[in-house]
Design an enzyme around this catalytic site. Sequence first.
Site, PDB file in Angstrom:
ATOM      1  N   SER A   1       0.838  -1.212   0.000  1.00 49.39           N
ATOM      2  CA  SER A   1       0.000   0.000   0.000  1.00 49.39           C
ATOM      3  C   SER A   1       0.871   1.259   0.000  1.00 49.39           C
ATOM      4  CB  SER A   1      -0.972  -0.001   1.188  1.00 49.39           C
ATOM      5  OG  SER A   1      -0.281   0.186   2.401  1.00 49.39           O
TER       6      SER A   1
ATOM      7  N   LEU B   1      11.142  -6.759   4.402  1.00 49.11           N
ATOM      8  CA  LEU B   1      11.410  -7.437   5.664  1.00 49.11           C
ATOM      9  C   LEU B   1      12.778  -8.099   5.771  1.00 49.11           C
ATOM     10  CD1 LEU B   1       7.869  -8.916   6.386  1.00 49.11           C
ATOM     11  CD2 LEU B   1       8.857  -6.722   7.063  1.00 49.11           C
TER      12      LEU B   1
ATOM     13  N   ILE C   1      19.190  -5.379   5.296  1.00 47.58           N
ATOM     14  CA  ILE C   1      20.006  -4.832   4.200  1.00 47.58           C
ATOM     15  C   ILE C   1      21.480  -5.162   4.473  1.00 47.58           C
ATOM     16  CG2 ILE C   1      20.735  -2.692   3.054  1.00 47.58           C
ATOM     17  CD1 ILE C   1      17.857  -3.416   2.421  1.00 47.58           C
TER      18      ILE C   1
ATOM     19  N   HIS D   1       8.956   2.688   9.433  1.00 49.61           N
ATOM     20  CA  HIS D   1       8.622   1.739  10.502  1.00 49.61           C
ATOM     21  C   HIS D   1       7.334   2.196  11.193  1.00 49.61           C
ATOM     22  CE1 HIS D   1       9.529  -1.475  13.296  1.00 49.61           C
ATOM     23  NE2 HIS D   1       9.047  -0.673  14.227  1.00 49.61           N
TER      24      HIS D   1
END
Length: 192
Positions: free
Chosen positions: A20, A90, A93, A109
Amino acid sequence: MRVNHKKLKKIVVFSSGAGSNAEKIISYFKKVSDVCISVVYTNNPAAGVLKKAKNHGVKTRVFSAQEYQKEVLKELLSIDPAIIVLAGFLWKIPKNYIDNFPNKIINIHPSLLPKYGGNGMYGNNVFKEVFKNKEELTGITIHYIDEKFDTGPIIFQAQVKLLPKDDVTEIANKTRQLEHKFFSAQIHKLIR
Ligand code: GAR
């Protein structure tokens, strides 16, 4: 013919789920002439974000854990994005990404960090904890990525009041509304 002298700034979005936020970002930047969404990357072949991006004509790329090690980084280097946006992504990195794109990878977040951050704290897990602790205030954090989960320098926070009657779904709704309201404009501010 209209000549555009401004260099096109590229945004790359990473998302693992519904998308979204990615969709809001795509819609927002459709109206900005010197910015484009280059690719939406996902680790999840079943992610809702794939359909959303395709509906908007944005290129998508599903990658495996193995491709994440080298291949994806190579692609990013050739794209040379102005910013890399984690919108519900999720996976952690890797350090070589951060080294190659210092201050160019940002995350959103769904809490007021440092509260409710860290490994395993994503999506509904966050909202359940906020509910359990009867918080009167929650919100969102946009921050730079570092090598840990949810600890990088904070760029922006917005908060919203919670009422005693707010259940987990309502907490999620209120938080999502803040994300949709502020994220794209904050990205725009960073690349302007
Ligand atoms: C968003 O609420 C985002 O803040 C959260 O995942 C959701 C993705 O929703 N991210 C995290 O929890 C990261 N730790 P979306 O796929 O509908 O944009």
